[in-house]
Design an enzyme around this catalytic site. Sequence first.
Site, short mmCIF file in Angstrom:
data_model
loop_
_atom_site.label_atom_id
_atom_site.label_comp_id
_atom_site.label_asym_id
_atom_site.label_seq_id
_atom_site.Cartn_x
_atom_site.Cartn_y
_atom_site.Cartn_z
N ARG A 80 0.80 -1.24 0.00
CA ARG A 80 0.00 0.00 0.00
C ARG A 80 0.83 1.29 0.00
O ARG A 80 0.25 2.38 0.06
CB ARG A 80 -0.98 0.02 1.18
CG ARG A 80 -1.99 -1.10 1.15
CD ARG A 80 -3.19 -0.78 2.01
NE ARG A 80 -2.86 -0.63 3.43
CZ ARG A 80 -3.76 -0.40 4.36
NH1 ARG A 80 -5.04 -0.29 4.03
NH2 ARG A 80 -3.40 -0.27 5.63
N ASP A 81 2.14 1.20 -0.08
CA ASP A 81 2.95 2.42 -0.15
C ASP A 81 4.19 2.19 -1.02
O ASP A 81 5.30 2.60 -0.67
CB ASP A 81 3.35 2.88 1.25
CG ASP A 81 3.88 4.32 1.26
OD1 ASP A 81 3.57 5.07 0.31
OD2 ASP A 81 4.60 4.68 2.21
N LEU A 82 3.97 1.53 -2.14
CA LEU A 82 5.09 1.26 -3.05
C LEU A 82 5.48 2.53 -3.79
O LEU A 82 4.64 3.18 -4.43
CB LEU A 82 4.69 0.16 -4.05
CG LEU A 82 4.55 -1.25 -3.48
CD1 LEU A 82 3.89 -2.17 -4.49
CD2 LEU A 82 5.90 -1.80 -3.04
#
Length: 431
Positions: A80-82
Amino acid sequence: MKVKREINIMRRLSHPHVVRLFEVIDTNTHIYVVMEYLNSGELFYYITERNRLPEDEARHFFQQIISGVEYCHNHMVVHRDLKPENLLLDSKRNVKIADFGLGNIMRDGHFLKTSCGSPNYAAPEVVTNRLYAGPEADVWSCGVILYALICGRLPFDDDNFPGLYARIRNGVYQIANHMSRSASDLIARIFVVNPVNRISIPEIRQHPWFQEHIPRYIARATVDTLYDTTKVDEEIVRDMIQMGFIAREVIGSLLNNVQNEITVTYYLMLHRQFQSRFSYGKNDLLESSEPLDQAEVYLRSVSTDEQRWTLGFKSQAPPHQTMTNVLRVFQSKNVRWKCIGPFNMKCLWEAPNSKSSKANFIAQFPQTPQTKAISGKLLPSSAATDDSVKFELQLYKANGEMYVLDLQWLDGPAFLFLEICASFLFAVGVF
């Protein structure tokens, strides 16, 4: 809470393109996290120093990113935070996915609803506060990273958040003139606003642009089998004994998953061994230094001195005959079993004086006429006692006509399991 959640997520993961967690030390005032050291900084700085990357180099990074993200999804973890700031590089320019602080564990039938991550890399379903599954959002972020690698800029950007969110919701971006048609096609398939119609990671793997110059270990999608933490590596155990560790304490700590200096040392050495098995080949692509078929052999050939740490043996007899002989030995050793698959059984050894050992169970092992004669016992889960050991037996086919029998501990006293294995190996003539 964020740190503890990240630690719980990273404990699930063991992959060459995911930052490795080795140990966590929790005190009254601090939490110390021992992780893999990466000395080449963030992928973000690598891109900004070069403005944009040639497609071959961008592909090299993207293949590794997809391999790591796919592994996370297969282990029910969504990042969710690539973004390039959360992708670290080692000294050989290999990508390692880091910072799982916004990650979450996926559960069947449950959707995520938290709008999180960096806005420029967020998927439409995330910025619009809709329910989303997770993997599709990670795929969108991977597409933004790929665009940044090839173009040196972001596909979705604006001076204010409403304008940025409008671009993301509509999937509006500019195609660079220097981008190849194949790369442009892959990015277009990723930047599909409806997550249901968006390309999936298995489909990305099959795309012609992704397939070009693909390393063998990524092409086969079996990277995690090359870094197997489910079996004890007897070579590392021998090295630890030479370092001064006691053999029974090493085996006991590993089988019982005890978090101490023994397990930390073992996994550090396992990680170093894995890293040394790979080297750069043609076009700076990460290639295995040995054939992959060799990496999938379950038990390697060992000398007489080494056999004391090999919980299993090789056989050239036909598989049914091998299993028949094995079960005859088990019967004489007070071992009960139940069949859970072809040449795969769960077994229970009980002390002769256990009360449950007097129970009358139904014989189970019907695969062949030979094995029907063997009186195995069907085991309910309640049959285990404090003086019992559960383990699993699986017969694998190795090279040619060679078969390998593997014994794996499941429950009960670990040292007692080792004694059972030693007694079994002695009975079949290994010692």
